[in-house]
Design a protein around this motif. Structure first.
Motif, PDB file in Angstrom:
ATOM      1  N   VAL A   1      41.931   2.083  25.086  1.00 33.32           N
ATOM      2  CA  VAL A   1      41.584   0.678  25.296  1.00 33.32           C
ATOM      3  C   VAL A   1      40.065   0.579  25.339  1.00 33.32           C
ATOM      4  CG1 VAL A   1      41.629   0.865  27.811  1.00 33.32           C
ATOM      5  CG2 VAL A   1      42.053  -1.359  26.751  1.00 33.32           C
ATOM      6  N   ARG A   2      39.547  -0.593  25.061  1.00 33.68           N
ATOM      7  CA  ARG A   2      38.094  -0.779  25.109  1.00 33.68           C
ATOM      8  C   ARG A   2      37.755  -2.140  25.685  1.00 33.68           C
ATOM      9  NH1 ARG A   2      35.408  -1.364  19.263  1.00 33.68           N
ATOM     10  NH2 ARG A   2      36.496   0.622  18.910  1.00 33.68           N
ATOM     11  N   GLY A   3      36.532  -2.237  26.170  1.00 38.11           N
ATOM     12  CA  GLY A   3      35.967  -3.512  26.583  1.00 38.11           C
ATOM     13  C   GLY A   3      34.563  -3.599  26.016  1.00 38.11           C
ATOM     14  N   SER A   4      34.141  -4.776  25.605  1.00 40.86           N
ATOM     15  CA  SER A   4      32.812  -4.913  25.011  1.00 40.86           C
ATOM     16  C   SER A   4      32.236  -6.275  25.332  1.00 40.86           C
ATOM     17  CB  SER A   4      32.864  -4.713  23.492  1.00 40.86           C
ATOM     18  OG  SER A   4      33.700  -5.684  22.886  1.00 40.86           O
ATOM     19  N   GLU A   5      30.910  -6.349  25.293  1.00 38.93           N
ATOM     20  CA  GLU A   5      30.192  -7.596  25.541  1.00 38.93           C
ATOM     21  C   GLU A   5      28.904  -7.555  24.741  1.00 38.93           C
ATOM     22  OE1 GLU A   5      29.790 -11.133  26.277  1.00 38.93           O
ATOM     23  OE2 GLU A   5      31.344 -10.289  27.567  1.00 38.93           O
ATOM     24  N   ALA A   6      28.524  -8.684  24.185  1.00 38.63           N
ATOM     25  CA  ALA A   6      27.301  -8.774  23.385  1.00 38.63           C
ATOM     26  C   ALA A   6      26.492  -9.971  23.849  1.00 38.63           C
ATOM     27  CB  ALA A   6      27.623  -8.883  21.907  1.00 38.63           C
ATOM     28  N   GLY A   7      25.213  -9.966  23.511  1.00 42.78           N
ATOM     29  CA  GLY A   7      24.347 -11.056  23.908  1.00 42.78           C
ATOM     30  C   GLY A   7      23.206 -11.252  22.935  1.00 42.78           C
ATOM     31  N   ASP A   8      22.441 -12.314  23.179  1.00 39.11           N
ATOM     32  CA  ASP A   8      21.307 -12.640  22.332  1.00 39.11           C
ATOM     33  C   ASP A   8      20.252 -13.300  23.214  1.00 39.11           C
ATOM     34  OD1 ASP A   8      19.517 -13.391  20.404  1.00 39.11           O
ATOM     35  OD2 ASP A   8      20.696 -15.065  19.641  1.00 39.11           O
ATOM     36  N   GLY A   9      19.052 -12.742  23.225  1.00 35.40           N
ATOM     37  CA  GLY A   9      17.993 -13.312  24.044  1.00 35.40           C
ATOM     38  C   GLY A   9      17.771 -12.498  25.295  1.00 35.40           C
ATOM     39  N   ARG A  10      17.061 -13.079  26.248  1.00 35.45           N
ATOM     40  CA  ARG A  10      16.645 -12.370  27.447  1.00 35.45           C
ATOM     41  C   ARG A  10      17.672 -12.537  28.563  1.00 35.45           C
ATOM     42  NH1 ARG A  10      14.435  -8.012  29.511  1.00 35.45           N
ATOM     43  NH2 ARG A  10      13.646  -8.336  31.622  1.00 35.45           N
ATOM     44  N   THR A  11      18.083 -11.408  29.168  1.00 32.49           N
ATOM     45  CA  THR A  11      18.938 -11.420  30.348  1.00 32.49           C
ATOM     46  C   THR A  11      18.596 -10.198  31.188  1.00 32.49           C
ATOM     47  OG1 THR A  11      21.213 -11.585  31.149  1.00 32.49           O
ATOM     48  CG2 THR A  11      20.822 -10.111  29.298  1.00 32.49           C
ATOM     49  N   ASP A  12      19.056 -10.167  32.405  1.00 33.56           N
ATOM     50  CA  ASP A  12      18.763  -9.035  33.283  1.00 33.56           C
ATOM     51  C   ASP A  12      19.837  -7.962  33.230  1.00 33.56           C
ATOM     52  OD1 ASP A  12      16.373 -10.122  34.244  1.00 33.56           O
ATOM     53  OD2 ASP A  12      17.444 -11.330  35.718  1.00 33.56           O
ATOM     54  N   LEU A  13      21.071  -8.368  32.893  1.00 30.89           N
ATOM     55  CA  LEU A  13      22.185  -7.440  32.991  1.00 30.89           C
ATOM     56  C   LEU A  13      23.273  -7.840  32.015  1.00 30.89           C
ATOM     57  CD1 LEU A  13      22.960  -5.042  35.007  1.00 30.89           C
ATOM     58  CD2 LEU A  13      24.404  -6.721  36.133  1.00 30.89           C
ATOM     59  N   ILE A  14      23.935  -6.843  31.444  1.00 33.97           N
ATOM     60  CA  ILE A  14      25.084  -7.100  30.586  1.00 33.97           C
ATOM     61  C   ILE A  14      26.173  -6.117  30.985  1.00 33.97           C
ATOM     62  CG2 ILE A  14      24.144  -5.604  28.751  1.00 33.97           C
ATOM     63  CD1 ILE A  14      25.607  -7.454  26.755  1.00 33.97           C
ATOM     64  N   SER A  15      27.401  -6.613  31.133  1.00 36.92           N
ATOM     65  CA  SER A  15      28.484  -5.803  31.677  1.00 36.92           C
ATOM     66  C   SER A  15      29.755  -5.982  30.878  1.00 36.92           C
ATOM     67  CB  SER A  15      28.776  -6.191  33.143  1.00 36.92           C
ATOM     68  OG  SER A  15      27.625  -6.134  33.935  1.00 36.92           O
ATOM     69  N   THR A  16      30.625  -4.987  30.983  1.00 31.91           N
ATOM     70  CA  THR A  16      31.965  -5.074  30.413  1.00 31.91           C
ATOM     71  C   THR A  16      32.880  -4.178  31.222  1.00 31.91           C
ATOM     72  OG1 THR A  16      33.270  -4.941  28.381  1.00 31.91           O
ATOM     73  CG2 THR A  16      31.675  -3.186  28.758  1.00 31.91           C
ATOM     74  N   GLY A  17      34.197  -4.299  31.021  1.00 33.38           N
ATOM     75  CA  GLY A  17      35.140  -3.502  31.786  1.00 33.38           C
ATOM     76  C   GLY A  17      36.449  -3.312  31.057  1.00 33.38           C
ATOM     77  N   LEU A  18      37.323  -2.504  31.638  1.00 33.04           N
ATOM     78  CA  LEU A  18      38.629  -2.243  31.041  1.00 33.04           C
ATOM     79  C   LEU A  18      39.626  -1.856  32.131  1.00 33.04           C
ATOM     80  CD1 LEU A  18      39.061   1.091  31.067  1.00 33.04           C
ATOM     81  CD2 LEU A  18      37.495   0.968  29.137  1.00 33.04           C
ATOM     82  N   ARG A  19      40.928  -1.935  31.773  1.00 27.70           N
ATOM     83  CA  ARG A  19      42.015  -1.499  32.639  1.00 27.70           C
ATOM     84  C   ARG A  19      42.984  -0.669  31.803  1.00 27.70           C
ATOM     85  NH1 ARG A  19      44.144  -6.745  35.937  1.00 27.70           N
ATOM     86  NH2 ARG A  19      45.550  -5.148  36.799  1.00 27.70           N
TER      87      ARG A  19
END
Length: 427
Positions: free
Chosen positions: A314-332
Motif C-alpha cells: 500500500v502507499r500514501g502520497s502527497e504533492a504540493g506547489d509553492g511555499r509551505t513548512d511541512l508536507i505529510s502523508t500516511g498509510l494503513r
C-alpha cells in the motif's frame, strides 16, 4: 435487507467517529480541577528568555520597535498561560548600557522567577524593560537552565532575540549541546525577530541541539501566536522523537518499534525502515518532511509499505506547489489473522520514504531535509463499526453506496411520477 444493514452500519460508524472525536475534547474542556488545586503530575515549567539589547530599538515590526512588539506579544501570552504551567521570564542585555564587554556579557537576570504566574506582576515587570546593552545568549541559556533546575516536570526555554550572540567565545550552540548532554530533558525553542543569515543559523543550531524548533518572526501576531503555541505544548507535552538513520535498501534498514522517529533525507532520496506486524494487527504510519530551506516549487512525498521481496502492499502520497513548512502523508496496512490462532510469526514490512524536492540555485543540500516518521501497530479491526473494516477507507465502498442510493431514489421517483400521470389520465 443486507444492503440496508450494511448502509446502516456505515452510517453508524461515521457517527461513532465524529462522536469519539468530539466528546473527549468536550469532556477535557469541562474537566474539574484536582482537589485542593493539586495537579495530577508535576507542573510543567517554561522560561521565556527575552533579548533587551540595544538593537531591539529598531522599528521594523508592524511600524513599531522590536521591543514594543515583544512587550505586546508578552502581554497577550501572559493572558493565556494555562493555569497548570509555572512560567518565568529572564532577560539578556537589559541592565548594562556601557562598553565593558566583560560586564555586558554577564548581563542576564531572572526578571520574573519561574513559578505560579501572577499575571499583573509579570506584566508590570515586562513594562519596565527598555533596550539597553549586549546580547549574551550563551550566559542567558545557562541562567535559564538553572531557573528550571530540579524535578521531573516538562521544561522548556523559549528564546526571543533579534541578533546573534555578541559574547564569543562562549558559543550558545555549544551551551545548548551541553544542556542536552546533561540528560535533563530540557527543550530550547528559538524565535528570531527579522533575523539575518548568521542569526538564523545560530538560532537553528541552538534549537536542533535540544530537539526544539526555530521560527522566523516578521509580525507581532506571529510572535504572540508562536509563543502561545510553545507554552501550550509544554502544558500538553508530546512524545520526544528518537533519532534514527534510514538506509537505501530494506535489507540493511533499521528495525523500528511503534513510536516517533526523526531522520534527515537528501533531496530526491529514498530511505527504508523495517517494522514487524503480527497476524491480526494493523500498521499505521505517517511521514512528514519539513522544508527548512528554500526549495523549488512542485514537490511531493511518498510513503510505501512493501514486502521484503519488494512487492508494494500500500502507499500514501502527497504533492504540493509553492511555499509551505511541512508536507505529510500516511498509510494503513491491516494484516489478516492467521488460520492457526497460535501462529505468532510476524511479517517484516519495509517502509520507504521518498521525496521529490529539488534545491534552487545556491541552496545547500547538506544536511538533508528533516523527516519525522510516526509508527503505530494496533489490533486490527474485527467488526463493522470500524470504518476500515467496513471498507469506506478503500473508496469504492463509498462510491458503491452512493450509486446504490441514487438508483433506489431514481426508481422511487419514477414510480411516483408514473402513478401521478396515471391518476391525471383517469381524472
Amino acid at each position: 435487507m443486507i444492503t440496508r444493514k450494511r448502509l446502516a452500519a456505515g452510517v453508524c460508524a461515521l457517527v461513532a467517529i465524529f462522536a469519539t472525536g468530539i466528546l473527549p475534547a468536550a469532556g477535557t474542556a469541562s474537566a474539574a480541577p484536582q482537589p485542593d488545586g493539586q495537579p495530577a503530575q508535576a507542573a510543567p515549567k517554561v522560561d521565556l528568555v527575552l533579548d533587551v539589547s540595544g538593537s531591539m530599538r529598531t522599528a521594523d515590526i508592524d511600524g513599531k520597535s522590536r521591543m514594543a512588539a515583544a512587550k505586546q506579544a508578552f502581554n497577550e501570552v501572559l493572558d493565556s498561560v494555562p493555569q497548570e504551567v509555572q512560567l518565568g521570564i529572564r532577560t539578556l542585555g537589559a541592565n548594562y548600557p556601557g562598553e565593558d564587554r566583560k560586564v555586558g556579557c554577564k548581563d542576564t537576570r531572572a526578571l520574573y522567577p519561574v513559578g505560579p504566574l501572577n499575571r499583573t506582576e509579570a506584566k508590570t515587570a515586562v513594562a519596565t524593560l527598555a533596550p539597553t546593552g549586549w546580547t549574551p545568549i550563551g550566559p542567558a541559556l545557562q541562567g535559564a537552565a538553572e531557573d528550571l533546575k530540579g524535578g521531573d516536570a516538562t521544561r522548556r526555554i523559549v528564546l526571543i532575540t533579534d541578533g546573534e550572540d555578541t559574547c564569543q567565545p562562549l558559543d550558545p550552540c555549544e551551551v545548548a549541546r551541553d544542556i542536552a548532554a546533561q540528560g535533563i530533558h530540557l527543550t530550547i525553542d528559538t524565535l528570531g525577530l527579522i533575523p539575518d543569515a548568521k542569526t538564523r543559523a545560530q538560532l537553528t543550531c541552538i534549537a536542533e541541539a535540544t530537539g526544539g524548533t526555530y521560527t522566523s518572526v516578521q509580525h507581532t501576531d506571529q510572535l504572540s501566536g508562536k509563543v502561545k503555541q510553545l507554552v501550550d505544548r509544554a502544558a500538553d507535552p508530546v512524545a520526544v522523537p528518537v533519532a534514527t538513520t534510514g538506509t537505501a535498501s530494506c535489507e540493511s534498514a533499521p528495525q523500528l518499534k511503534p513510536g516517533l522517529y526523526t531522520d534527515r533525507e537528501k533531496f530526491a532520496e529514498h530511505r527504508s525502515y523495517k517494522v514487524d506486524v503480527l497476524p491480526g494487527q494493523e500498521l499505521r504510519a505517517s511521514a512528514s518532511i519539513g522544508m527548512d530551506r528554500q526549495t523549488n516549487p512542485d514537490y511531493g512525498v511518498m510513503l510505501r509499505a512493501v514486502t521484503v521481496y519488494g512487492r508494494e502492499i500500500v502507499r500514501g502520497s502527497e504533492a504540493g506547489d509553492g511555499r509551505t513548512d511541512l508536507i505529510s502523508t500516511g498509510l494503513r496496512y491491516p494484516k489478516a489473522p492467521a488460520d492457526d490462532s497460535d501462529d505468532k510469526t510476524p511479517e517484516t514490512v519495509c517502509l520507504q520514504v521518498s521525496n521529490s524536492f529539488s534545491a534552487g540555485p545556491g541552496v545547500k543540500t547538506d544536511p538533508g531535509l528533516p523527516v519525522e516518521l510516526a509508527i503505530d501497530v494496533v489490533n486490527g479491526p474485527d467488526h463493522a463499526s470500524d470504518v476500515a473494516s467496513f471498507g469506506l477507507g478503500r473508496g469504492w465502498w463509498l462510491l458503491g453506496t452512493l450509486a446504490l442510493t441514487g438508483l433506489v431514489a431514481g426508481l422511487v421517483w419514477g414510480w411516483i411520477s408514473r402513478w401521478r400521470i396515471a391518476v391525471w389520465r383517469t381524472n
